[in-house]
Each structure stands twice: as C-alpha cells, then as structure tokens.
Design a protein around this motif. Structure first.
Motif, PDB file in Angstrom:
ATOM      1  N   LEU A 159       0.821  -1.207   0.000  1.00 55.02           N
ATOM      2  CA  LEU A 159       0.000   0.000   0.000  1.00 55.02           C
ATOM      3  C   LEU A 159       0.857   1.259   0.000  1.00 55.02           C
ATOM      4  N   VAL A 160       1.992   1.215   0.699  1.00 56.35           N
ATOM      5  CA  VAL A 160       2.868   2.378   0.767  1.00 56.35           C
ATOM      6  C   VAL A 160       3.474   2.701  -0.595  1.00 56.35           C
ATOM      7  N   VAL A 161       3.876   1.664  -1.338  1.00 59.19           N
ATOM      8  CA  VAL A 161       4.550   1.907  -2.623  1.00 59.19           C
ATOM      9  C   VAL A 161       3.570   2.089  -3.779  1.00 59.19           C
ATOM     10  N   LEU A 162       2.281   1.857  -3.543  1.00 62.02           N
ATOM     11  CA  LEU A 162       1.288   1.882  -4.620  1.00 62.02           C
ATOM     12  C   LEU A 162       1.287   3.186  -5.429  1.00 62.02           C
ATOM     13  N   PRO A 163       1.224   4.380  -4.794  1.00 59.27           N
ATOM     14  CA  PRO A 163       1.223   5.607  -5.610  1.00 59.27           C
ATOM     15  C   PRO A 163       2.490   5.777  -6.438  1.00 59.27           C
ATOM     16  N   CYS A 164       3.620   5.317  -5.910  1.00 55.11           N
ATOM     17  CA  CYS A 164       4.877   5.410  -6.637  1.00 55.11           C
ATOM     18  C   CYS A 164       4.851   4.530  -7.887  1.00 55.11           C
ATOM     19  N   LEU A 165       4.343   3.307  -7.749  1.00 50.94           N
ATOM     20  CA  LEU A 165       4.239   2.409  -8.903  1.00 50.94           C
ATOM     21  C   LEU A 165       3.363   3.015  -9.990  1.00 50.94           C
ATOM     22  N   ILE A 166       2.216   3.556  -9.592  1.00 41.83           N
ATOM     23  CA  ILE A 166       1.282   4.108 -10.580  1.00 41.83           C
ATOM     24  C   ILE A 166       1.874   5.334 -11.262  1.00 41.83           C
ATOM     25  N   ALA A 167       2.487   6.223 -10.485  1.00 42.29           N
ATOM     26  CA  ALA A 167       3.027   7.461 -11.045  1.00 42.29           C
ATOM     27  C   ALA A 167       4.119   7.185 -12.072  1.00 42.29           C
ATOM     28  N   THR A 168       5.082   6.360 -11.689  1.00 44.43           N
ATOM     29  CA  THR A 168       6.216   6.119 -12.587  1.00 44.43           C
ATOM     30  C   THR A 168       5.787   5.400 -13.857  1.00 44.43           C
ATOM     31  N   TRP A 169       4.968   4.380 -13.710  1.00 41.66           N
ATOM     32  CA  TRP A 169       4.554   3.624 -14.889  1.00 41.66           C
ATOM     33  C   TRP A 169       3.575   4.401 -15.750  1.00 41.66           C
ATOM     34  N   ALA A 170       2.800   5.313 -15.164  1.00 41.49           N
ATOM     35  CA  ALA A 170       1.891   6.139 -15.971  1.00 41.49           C
ATOM     36  C   ALA A 170       2.681   7.029 -16.925  1.00 41.49           C
ATOM     37  N   LEU A 171       3.790   7.602 -16.450  1.00 39.35           N
ATOM     38  CA  LEU A 171       4.597   8.407 -17.352  1.00 39.35           C
ATOM     39  C   LEU A 171       5.229   7.534 -18.432  1.00 39.35           C
ATOM     40  N   GLY A 172       5.678   6.337 -18.044  1.00 41.15           N
ATOM     41  CA  GLY A 172       6.211   5.415 -19.037  1.00 41.15           C
ATOM     42  C   GLY A 172       5.189   5.069 -20.100  1.00 41.15           C
ATOM     43  N   GLY A 173       3.937   4.897 -19.710  1.00 38.32           N
ATOM     44  CA  GLY A 173       2.873   4.598 -20.664  1.00 38.32           C
ATOM     45  C   GLY A 173       2.634   5.737 -21.640  1.00 38.32           C
ATOM     46  N   LEU A 174       2.686   6.982 -21.148  1.00 38.76           N
ATOM     47  CA  LEU A 174       2.509   8.133 -22.032  1.00 38.76           C
ATOM     48  C   LEU A 174       3.615   8.187 -23.081  1.00 38.76           C
ATOM     49  N   TYR A 175       4.867   7.977 -22.649  1.00 40.33           N
ATOM     50  CA  TYR A 175       5.986   8.037 -23.576  1.00 40.33           C
ATOM     51  C   TYR A 175       5.944   6.878 -24.572  1.00 40.33           C
ATOM     52  N   GLY A 226       0.860  15.294 -16.936  1.00 40.71           N
ATOM     53  CA  GLY A 226       2.047  15.495 -16.106  1.00 40.71           C
ATOM     54  C   GLY A 226       1.709  15.975 -14.715  1.00 40.71           C
ATOM     55  N   VAL A 227       0.762  16.883 -14.602  1.00 37.46           N
ATOM     56  CA  VAL A 227       0.364  17.381 -13.275  1.00 37.46           C
ATOM     57  C   VAL A 227      -0.200  16.245 -12.426  1.00 37.46           C
ATOM     58  N   GLY A 228      -1.013  15.387 -13.032  1.00 39.65           N
ATOM     59  CA  GLY A 228      -1.563  14.253 -12.285  1.00 39.65           C
ATOM     60  C   GLY A 228      -0.482  13.304 -11.795  1.00 39.65           C
ATOM     61  N   VAL A 229       0.529  13.062 -12.627  1.00 41.67           N
ATOM     62  CA  VAL A 229       1.633  12.179 -12.249  1.00 41.67           C
ATOM     63  C   VAL A 229       2.434  12.778 -11.098  1.00 41.67           C
ATOM     64  N   ILE A 230       2.650  14.099 -11.120  1.00 46.05           N
ATOM     65  CA  ILE A 230       3.372  14.770 -10.036  1.00 46.05           C
ATOM     66  C   ILE A 230       2.632  14.597  -8.707  1.00 46.05           C
ATOM     67  N   VAL A 231       1.322  14.765  -8.734  1.00 42.78           N
ATOM     68  CA  VAL A 231       0.520  14.610  -7.515  1.00 42.78           C
ATOM     69  C   VAL A 231       0.687  13.210  -6.930  1.00 42.78           C
ATOM     70  N   LEU A 232       0.648  12.183  -7.777  1.00 40.50           N
ATOM     71  CA  LEU A 232       0.808  10.808  -7.296  1.00 40.50           C
ATOM     72  C   LEU A 232       2.201  10.589  -6.688  1.00 40.50           C
ATOM     73  N   ALA A 233       3.236  11.124  -7.324  1.00 41.65           N
ATOM     74  CA  ALA A 233       4.594  10.970  -6.798  1.00 41.65           C
ATOM     75  C   ALA A 233       4.726  11.615  -5.425  1.00 41.65           C
ATOM     76  N   LEU A 234       4.131  12.779  -5.259  1.00 43.12           N
ATOM     77  CA  LEU A 234       4.195  13.450  -3.965  1.00 43.12           C
ATOM     78  C   LEU A 234       3.360  12.722  -2.913  1.00 43.12           C
ATOM     79  N   LEU A 235       2.268  12.079  -3.332  1.00 43.46           N
ATOM     80  CA  LEU A 235       1.495  11.243  -2.401  1.00 43.46           C
ATOM     81  C   LEU A 235       2.337  10.086  -1.883  1.00 43.46           C
TER      82      LEU A 235
END
Length: 412
Positions: free
Chosen positions: A215-231, A374-383
């Motif tokens: 649960l702790v790492v969940l936002p980090c996984l989503i944020a990083t892979w979401a940017l990878g998906g966009l690219y 990008g703004v959404g991904v930043i929010v998840l990383a900070l979460l």
C-alpha cells in the motif's frame, strides 16, 4: 540421463538477459506505431487502442497465470510463453491492417504477462544470498529492455529496407532459440507448491506479510509507470506533433531518454536504503515531470529531452526503492504471486491513463493533454513521499531492524 543444467550464477544472468529480450520485444512496436498509422491510415486514438489491448491482455495473463510458476515450475511456464511470444512476432510480421496489429499485440500481451512473474521470481530464486541482485535486475530490466527495443526499431525504420521484416523476423528466431534454451538448460528453482488449479482463478494476491508495504509503494508504482505509458504510446507523436521533429530515431530516443536513464538511476542509487531511495527518486521524478510540463509550454525540444532524462533517473531510483521495499522477506512460494500483483498495478498505471490521454488528445490536443497528464503524475509521486513520511512516524517494532539496500534481499 539427468539434464546438464546451468550453474546458478550463469542461470541468473541468463534469466536476466531473457527478461531484457522479452521487454525489448514489447518496446519494439512503439516507434513503429507512426509507420503503421501512415500505412493503414489511423490517428492517435487508434494508436492508444493498439497500445492498450497489449496491456489488457498482459493484465489478464498476470491475473490468471501470474503465479502459476510457483506451482508447476518456472521452466514450463517460461518455455511455453516464449513460444507464444514468437507467435506474436510472426503475427506482426504478416500484419496488413489494424485487426492484425490488435491480434499481434493481444498475443504478445498474454505471453509477456505469463513470463513477468516467472522471470522475476526466477531471479529471486537464483540470486546469490551474499550479493542479492534480484531486486536491482527486476527494477532495471523494464527501462533497459524497452529502451533497447524502441531505439533498435527506430534505427531499423530509418536505415533498413522493410524494417518490420527485419525486426520481427529476428525476434521470432531469438524467442524460439530462447524457449529451447530455457527448457533444456535452465535449472528448476520453483518450490512447486500444491494448488495449481486454485492459482488459475483470476486474482491479485499480496501475501499478508507484504500488504502494508504494498500500500505504501502503490502511488509510486502508478506514477512512474503512468509516465512510461505516455511516452511509450504517444512519445514519438509528441515529438512530431508538438515539436515538429519527424525523424523516427528522435522519437525513439525520447523513450531511451526516459527508460535508459531509469537504468542509470537504479545502478547508481542501489546502495541507498529502500525507503530513502524511494523518497529521493519520487522527488527527482516529480521535478523532472514538472520540467516536462514547462518544456511543452516553451516548445523547446532540447529542454523536453533534459526533462525526460531527469524524470527517468527519478523513475529508476523510485521504482528500485519500491521493489526492494515491497519484496523484502517474501517467502519463496509467494514470489511469483507478489511480483504479479506488483506488475498488475504497474501495468494498469501504464495503460489506463495512456488510453485516456489518447482519447483526450483528439479533443484538446496532444500538448494540453500531456500537460494535464504530467500534473496528475506529479501529484501521485508526492502522495508516495507523503505516505512514506507517515509510515516513518509510526513506531517500528524492535524485532524488525531497518535494512540497508544491500541487505534488502528477497530470499533471506
């Protein structure tokens, strides 16, 4: 006569190379989407659909057979999936329309999903206990493999006649050779627990001992892979549509800028304790994505690439920290299931936001879509950073010492 199998060190690195091969194959279509779009006459919306069906097929495979190798063995799962991967390459090779592309990506998704948990678990099984490299390879392989596949395909498009024939013909042969090699030479490292039939019921299973960390790492996984998906889905289209650069190699180099520096981040930061590494990586990642949003506003392609490099470094560091945190101490018979759960979440983050971006781009444009994304991904990383800070404030049981990165092994 008993089989002559590879020694554990050779088997470990063989598995690592094959994991990179499979991930490279999954990254190959990204630079080719523009080629297919021009050839078959479709736009960004269809590109993201072709991209998305792969991920959905992969997710279904992870949910159904992701933990199968814990029960029947790593070798049969890997060998069978490599043959299926070869079949998907043949479908790409013969594709003559969108329907064939969709079919090829679906088959490739099933194959990759079946291998993801098994390859990851095999790395944990075969790693040296005095030098645990399983978490590092599991976290670094996606970036390295996707970069290798994307850049290789981009170069093929620019410099080879009939690039799809060369690329998919070579990958077909490599996957078939790999399947034979796995079946003949790879040692079996799975505990082969009972419960094979039950493991095929679609589910995401996180072992009880790992749930808090998950649960702790969940936002980090989503944020990083979401940017990878966009690219991976729209990166080359962004380079062409927003910055006016039509060179296919430049589009593929953007994927390298993100994923390749992810590998650098993993390698250079692996001595940092997992939780601290995840915090540092998430903050660097957020700053890089912020720079990406700014680069889109200024129209500077050079700035855009620098931002991708910073984001990639943070991606690699944060993902390694997350992997080491969530997999610490997992039992051998639960490794494939846990890694399948991790990658299920990761690939959901990789696909669903990218699909939404492809749809939104048709209404508000690529540039505005990427900025909001990008703004959404930043929010998840900070979460993710906030979640780790909250966890650090809770009292830690004295019986559980805080490990260093070097001791954050998955098998001791």
């Amino acid at each position: 006569m008993p089989r002559r199998v590879l020694a554990r060190p050779a088997a470990f690195w063989t598995v690592a190379v094959l994991l990179v091969l499979v991930l490279a194959a999954s990254g190959v279509p990204s630079p080719l989407y523009r080629v297919y779009a021009e050839q078959f006459g479709f736009g960004p919306g269809v590109i993201t659909v072709v991209f998305a069906v792969y991920t959905f097929a992969l997710l279904v495979s992870l949910l159904v057979v992701g933990g199968l190798s814990d029960h029947v063995g790593r070798r049969p799962v890997l060998a069978s999936a490599l043959v299926l991967e070869a079949a998907s390459m043949v479908l790409f090779l013969t594709a003559d329309g969108v329907g064939w592309l969709l079919t090829a990506r679906i088959v490739q998704g099933f194959a990759t999903g079946a291998m993801t948990g098994a390859f990851g678990a095999a790395l944990l099984d075969l790693q040296r206990l005095d030098r645990p490299l399983g978490p590092l390879v599991n976290s670094a392989a996606p970036g390295f493999g996707l970069s290798l596949g994307a850049v290789g395909a981009g170069l093929a498009v620019e410099f080879l006649p009939s690039p799809t024939d060369w690329v998919f013909g070579l990958l077909t042969a490599l996957c078939l050779v790999a399947a034979v090699g796995v079946w003949v030479f790879l040692p079996e490292s799975s505990p082969q627990l009972p419960g094979t039939a039950a493991s095929l019921v679609p589910s995401v299973r996180v072992p009880t001992s790992q749930r808090r960390a998950f649960l702790v790492v969940l936002p980090c996984l989503i944020a990083t892979w979401a940017l990878g998906g966009l690219y991976a889905s729209l990166g080359p289209s962004l380079v062409a549509g927003v910055f006016g650069e039509q060179d296919h190699v430049v589009g593929s180099l953007l994927i390298l800028a993100l994923n390749g520096t992810g590998l650098v981040g993993s390698l250079t930061m692996r001595g940092v304790a997992p939780a601290r590494l995840m915090v540092i990586g998430a903050l660097v990642f957020a700053s890089g994505v912020g720079s990406t949003v700014a680069a889109l506003s200024t129209g500077s392609l050079a700035f855009f690439f620098v931002a991708a490099i910073v984001s990639g470094f943070g991606f690699g560091s944060a993902f390694l920290g997350a992997m080491a945190t969530v997999t610490r101490g997992v039992a051998p018979g639960e490794r494939a299931a846990l890694l399948s759960a991790v990658f299920t979440v990761s690939y959901l983050g990789f696909s669903l936001p990218a699909i939404a971006a492809g749809i939104a781009a048709g209404h508000i444009g690529l540039e505005r879509t990427a900025q909001v994304y990008g703004v959404g991904v930043i929010v998840l990383a900070l979460l993710a950073v906030a979640g780790l800070a909250l966890q650090a404030r809770r009292p830690t049981p004295t019986a559980l010492p805080v490990p260093s990165m070097e001791s954050a092994t998955l098998g001791d």
